[in-house]
Enzyme design. Structure first.
Site, PDB file in Angstrom:
ATOM      1  N   GLU A   1      53.381  44.644  24.193  1.00 26.01           N
ATOM      2  CA  GLU A   1      51.965  44.524  23.699  1.00 26.01           C
ATOM      3  C   GLU A   1      52.040  43.352  22.540  1.00 26.01           C
ATOM      4  O   GLU A   1      52.800  43.317  21.623  1.00 26.01           O
ATOM      5  CB  GLU A   1      51.655  45.782  22.838  1.00 26.01           C
ATOM      6  CG  GLU A   1      51.405  46.948  23.807  1.00 26.01           C
ATOM      7  CD  GLU A   1      50.668  48.187  23.201  1.00 26.01           C
ATOM      8  OE1 GLU A   1      50.208  48.238  22.214  1.00 26.01           O
ATOM      9  OE2 GLU A   1      51.207  49.330  23.638  1.00 26.01           O
TER      10      GLU A   1
ATOM     11  N   GLU B   1      55.000  53.501  21.222  1.00 28.96           N
ATOM     12  CA  GLU B   1      55.229  53.344  19.623  1.00 28.96           C
ATOM     13  C   GLU B   1      55.576  54.783  19.126  1.00 28.96           C
ATOM     14  O   GLU B   1      54.786  55.585  18.442  1.00 28.96           O
ATOM     15  CB  GLU B   1      53.748  53.369  19.121  1.00 28.96           C
ATOM     16  CG  GLU B   1      53.387  51.742  19.627  1.00 28.96           C
ATOM     17  CD  GLU B   1      51.865  51.367  19.111  1.00 28.96           C
ATOM     18  OE1 GLU B   1      51.996  50.089  18.979  1.00 28.96           O
ATOM     19  OE2 GLU B   1      51.122  52.049  18.780  1.00 28.96           O
TER      20      GLU B   1
END
Ligand code: BG6
Length: 472
Positions: free
Chosen positions: A367, A174
């Site tokens: 994810e 991220e």
């Protein structure tokens, strides 16, 4: 030409975790401290002087000593891939050490060997919110350009060590989150309120250059390596059809897409350059940076997807959405999880199509999942389990939308369910925010046996994999 109507044959089904959220053993076998060891309340909470007893991550679910048992359960579900990260401070305890820590390297050899024993491909994140604490304290993390050199050395070490065991690599988890949580994401100790945009975007630049540089190193070490970037995906919808709201949503998405623009197209997008110009931000490029970014782009894009948000030209007129790091306003059309995260399966189809239309590179959902409170019960056979139909529903709906995106023409490599075994939450550092197909008996107060129990979703996911997603 025939149209793809389902997931590809070699679709990579599996689960995902991060070292700091599962391993525990925070000071075992020479591991140094990381930013996680001083953030007992989670990503946005207080920073302590050293590890404190209330920090669940110090022991987490003790994957360090349970990995064989856990990987056997993943194999039982039929995983083709297991995403985990390497804790940088197990390999270089301080981050700027001369020599790597052999015991740390050996641990990941053992973990990867265990995966390969079952035909499970490791998918490895180099940096998942785990900057060595020393790098944060001495250099202020990614604010300092010297971080690039430390990261290159660490990456080169693990690429060489695991070149015959690991094929799939992700650079920064991220990476776009550094704008929102500079300490946990970028090891930047200066409080966010005191950081200027100039400093923040310079840190971003260092990470982007480091990402390109290790992509280059990876391909030199093993041309078969597949290297991906990893971003937090968050579709942003206009709150109305007023063009001003539409533009606000586009601006928010562009800020987020800038990270994949640079990773895939190899240069800063125009809208970001405009933002820099209008805000007196002058990014310092060292010689060679532009060429590195241009010539060493990623092989695929991976991303997390949990929720979407809305945007408006006048956000102050609306209530803001809870729970996400990027921010945005609440979408009245969506239900929320117990932690206030908007549940939006269609958003996954949208984001898959957006990424693919924009870049035409393979995509990987690394994810996705539902953080929820689970209740451990005993079934009629006396076995402990959790009847987590809510989790099955969530994943079923998201996978159905992923399948729609594949039918739309998106090239999707795989899906790794987040927190496939219960782990410590990143944002809140709780155990009670559970994502897993496997329940781990550990509680928010630290108590528990650490025993593992299969939830109802365990068998559901096993079937999904068995039928390659035909049977959702
Ligand atoms: C992502 C992170 O932001 O979301 C994970 O990469 C994290 O580390 C996951 O665990 C879910 O968030 P949370 O806060 O519910 O753990």
């Amino acid at each position: 030409m025939s149209k793809r109507m389902g997931f590809k044959e070699d679709f990579l089904w599996g689960g995902a975790v991060a070292a700091n959220q599962v391993e525990g053993a925070y000071d075992v076998d020479g591991k140094g401290l990381s930013v996680q060891d001083v953030t007992p309340d989670g990503a946005m909470g207080r920073i302590t002087d050293g590890p404190t007893e209330d920090n669940l991550k110090l022991q987490a679910i003790d994957f360090y000593h349970h990995y064989k048992e856990d990987i056997a359960l993943f194999a039982e579900m039929g995983y083709k891939v297991f995403r985990t990260s390497i804790a940088w401070s197990r390999i270089f305890p301080n981050g700027d050490d001369e020599e790597p820590n052999e015991a740390g390297l050996q641990f990941y050899d053992d973990v990867f060997d265990e995966c390969l024993k079952y035909g499970i491909e490791p998918l490895v994140t180099l940096s998942h919110y785990e900057t060595p604490l020393h790098l944060s304290e001495k250099y202020d993390g990614w604010k300092d350009r010297r971080m690039i050199g430390f990261f290159e050395k660490y990456a080169r070490t693990v690429f060489n060590r695991y070149k015959d065991k690991v094929k799939y690599w992700l650079t920064f988890n991220e990476i776009n989150s550094v704008l929102h949580m500079p300490f946990i994401s970028g090891g930047i100790k200066t409080p966010k309120e005191e950081l200027s945009d100039q400093e923040l975007y310079q840190a971003v630049h260092h990470e982007l250059v480091a990402s390109a540089s290790v992509t280059k190193i990876a391909h030199e070490i093993n041309p078969e390596f597949q290297v991906g970037c990893m971003v937090l995906a968050m579709p942003t919808y206009p709150i109305s059809s007023n063009p001003e709201d539409v533009l606000a949503a586009k601006d928010a998405e562009n800020t987020n897409y800038a990270f994949t623009d640079i990773h895939v197209r190899g240069q800063y997008p125009g809208h970001l350059l405009r933002f820099f110009a209008e805000n007196d931000i002058a990014i310092q490029f060292a010689e060679g940076d532009a060429e590195l970014l241009k010539n060493h782009t990623v092989d695929f894009i991976s991303f997390s997807y949990y929720m979407s948000v809305a945007a408006a030209a006048h956000p102050e007129e609306y209530s803001s959405g809870a729970g996400n790091v990027i921010g945005g306003i609440e979408n009245p059309h969506l239900e929320k999880s117990e932690w206030g995260w908007a549940i939006d399966p269609v958003g996954l189809r949208i984001v898959l199509n957006d990424f693919y239309d924009r870049y035409q590179v393979p995509l990987f959902i690394v994810e996705n999942g539902l953080g929820a409170k689970d209740q451990l019960i005993q079934n009629e056979n006396g076995q402990y389990t959790v009847e987590d139909d809510y989790r099955i529903d969530y994943m079923q709906q998201h996978l159905a939308q992923a399948k729609e995106a594949v039918k739309d023409g998106v090239d999707l490599m795989g899906y790794t369910a987040w927190g496939c075994i219960d782990l410590v939450s990143a944002s809140t550092a709780q155990m009670s925010k559970r994502y897993g197909f496997i329940y781990v008996d550990r509680n928010d107060d630290g108590s528990g046996s650490f025993n593992r129990y299969k939830k109802k979703s365990f068998n559901w996911y096993k079937k999904v994999i068995e039928t390659n997603g035909e049977n959702l």
